[in-house]
Design an enzyme around this catalytic site. Structure first.
Site, short mmCIF file in Angstrom:
data_model
loop_
_atom_site.label_atom_id
_atom_site.label_comp_id
_atom_site.label_asym_id
_atom_site.label_seq_id
_atom_site.Cartn_x
_atom_site.Cartn_y
_atom_site.Cartn_z
CG ASP A 28 -50.05 30.01 14.33
OD1 ASP A 28 -49.60 29.04 14.95
OD2 ASP A 28 -50.53 29.94 13.18
CG ASP A 30 -46.48 25.81 10.62
OD1 ASP A 30 -45.95 25.31 9.62
OD2 ASP A 30 -45.93 25.85 11.73
CG ASP A 191 -53.59 28.92 11.46
OD1 ASP A 191 -53.12 28.73 12.60
OD2 ASP A 191 -53.38 28.15 10.51
O1 LIG Z 1 -46.56 22.70 13.56
C1 LIG Z 1 -47.80 22.71 13.47
O2 LIG Z 1 -48.49 21.68 13.33
C2 LIG Z 1 -48.55 24.01 13.58
O3 LIG Z 1 -47.74 25.08 13.90
P1 LIG Z 1 -48.40 26.50 14.29
O4 LIG Z 1 -48.66 26.43 15.77
O5 LIG Z 1 -47.33 27.50 13.93
O6 LIG Z 1 -49.63 26.66 13.48
MG LIG Z 2 -51.15 27.83 12.77
#
Ligand SMILES: O=C(O)COP(=O)(O)O
Ligand SMILES: [Mg+2]
Length: 242
Positions: A28, A30, A191
């Site tokens: 992942d 963010d 996360d």
């Molecule tokens: O863009 C988002 O809200 C979260 O992105 P992610 O899936 O990389 O955690």
């Molecule tokens: Mg994330």
């Protein structure tokens, strides 16, 4: 290595043996690879200011991250996780946010400790690697390039690459097909609830890091196979299945 020794927190996963034998790893973006909350929040507050609305604290905006940028904008406008803003206001806010986030994209965004070491270890062990994020592709790709992470990945699946995003299993299953492997030969490191739910629905293994953004909730509530302190720590719990 036994199950309890490998865990930092107790989770509700079924009994599994470590090291996990897998062929590929999805990670992942963010909150797992990159600490993006400061730049996402700066753009949200620039947008709110331009719309004449009150700014929000970083922690509040951080709890709005997880389901993509449209949802982040809706949550910032309503001050709630699930309410729908006025449609006209949202249509006005969205292009402002996109313009502002393009400006703040990589001002303070950095890889978390253990990310580069973890990616190097995964590459040395010959794992195929995918980045699977809910962030829109127009932001994902420049951010991966600016932080030097882009070349580690065989495939990058963003929030708008496919018809559905996490917590739907679609991007995870797409990555499995891309690598020509079965879901149980794949691990996702994430996360949040979106990662855990998507992995369980796809039949993939999932580890969670405790330092990211879980929509304001405790990561120990998640149904995952292990909580790992870093991406590098995750590499100690897996072995390459040839
Ligand atoms: O863009 C988002 O809200 C979260 O992105 P992610 O899936 O990389 O955690
Ligand atoms: Mg994330």
């Amino acid at each position: 290595m036994n199950k309890s020794a490998s865990r930092l927190a107790d989770t509700s996963a079924a009994d599994i043996e470590f090291p996990l034998l897998i062929k590929a790893v999805m990670i992942d973006l963010d909150g797992t690879l990159l600490d993006t909350a400061g730049d996402l929040a700066a753009a949200a507050n620039m947008m709110l200011r331009e719309l004449g609305r009150a700014e929000l604290p970083l922690e509040t905006i951080q709890s709005y991250i997880g389901k993509g940028i449209q949802k982040l904008v809706k949550r910032s406008l309503t001050g709630s996780l699930d309410d729908e803003p006025d449609a006209e206001l949202f249509d006005k806010a969205m292009p402002i946010y996109e313009r502002d986030y393009a400006k703040t994209l990589c001002v303070n965004t950095r890889p978390y400790p253990g990310v580069i070491e973890g990616l190097n270890a995964l590459r040395e062990a010959n794992f195929r690697l995918a980045c699977v994020t809910n962030k829109a592709e127009a932001f994902t790709l420049p951010l991966l390039r600016a932080t030097g992470l882009f070349d580690y990945f065989d495939i990058v699946l963003s929030g708008d690459s496919l018809p559905k995003k996490k917590p739907d299993p679609m991007p995870l299953l797409h990555a499995c097909t891309h690598f020509d492997i079965l879901p149980h030969e794949m691990l996702l490191i994430g996360d949040s609830l979106n990662d855990a739910e998507a992995a369980r629905a796809a039949g993939c293994h999932v580890f969670c890091v405790p330092y990211g953004y879980n929509e304001g909730r405790d990561v120990r509530e998640l149904d995952c196979d292990a909580i790992v302190t870093s991406v590098y720590d995750a590499t100690k719990l897996i072995q390459k299945l040839s």
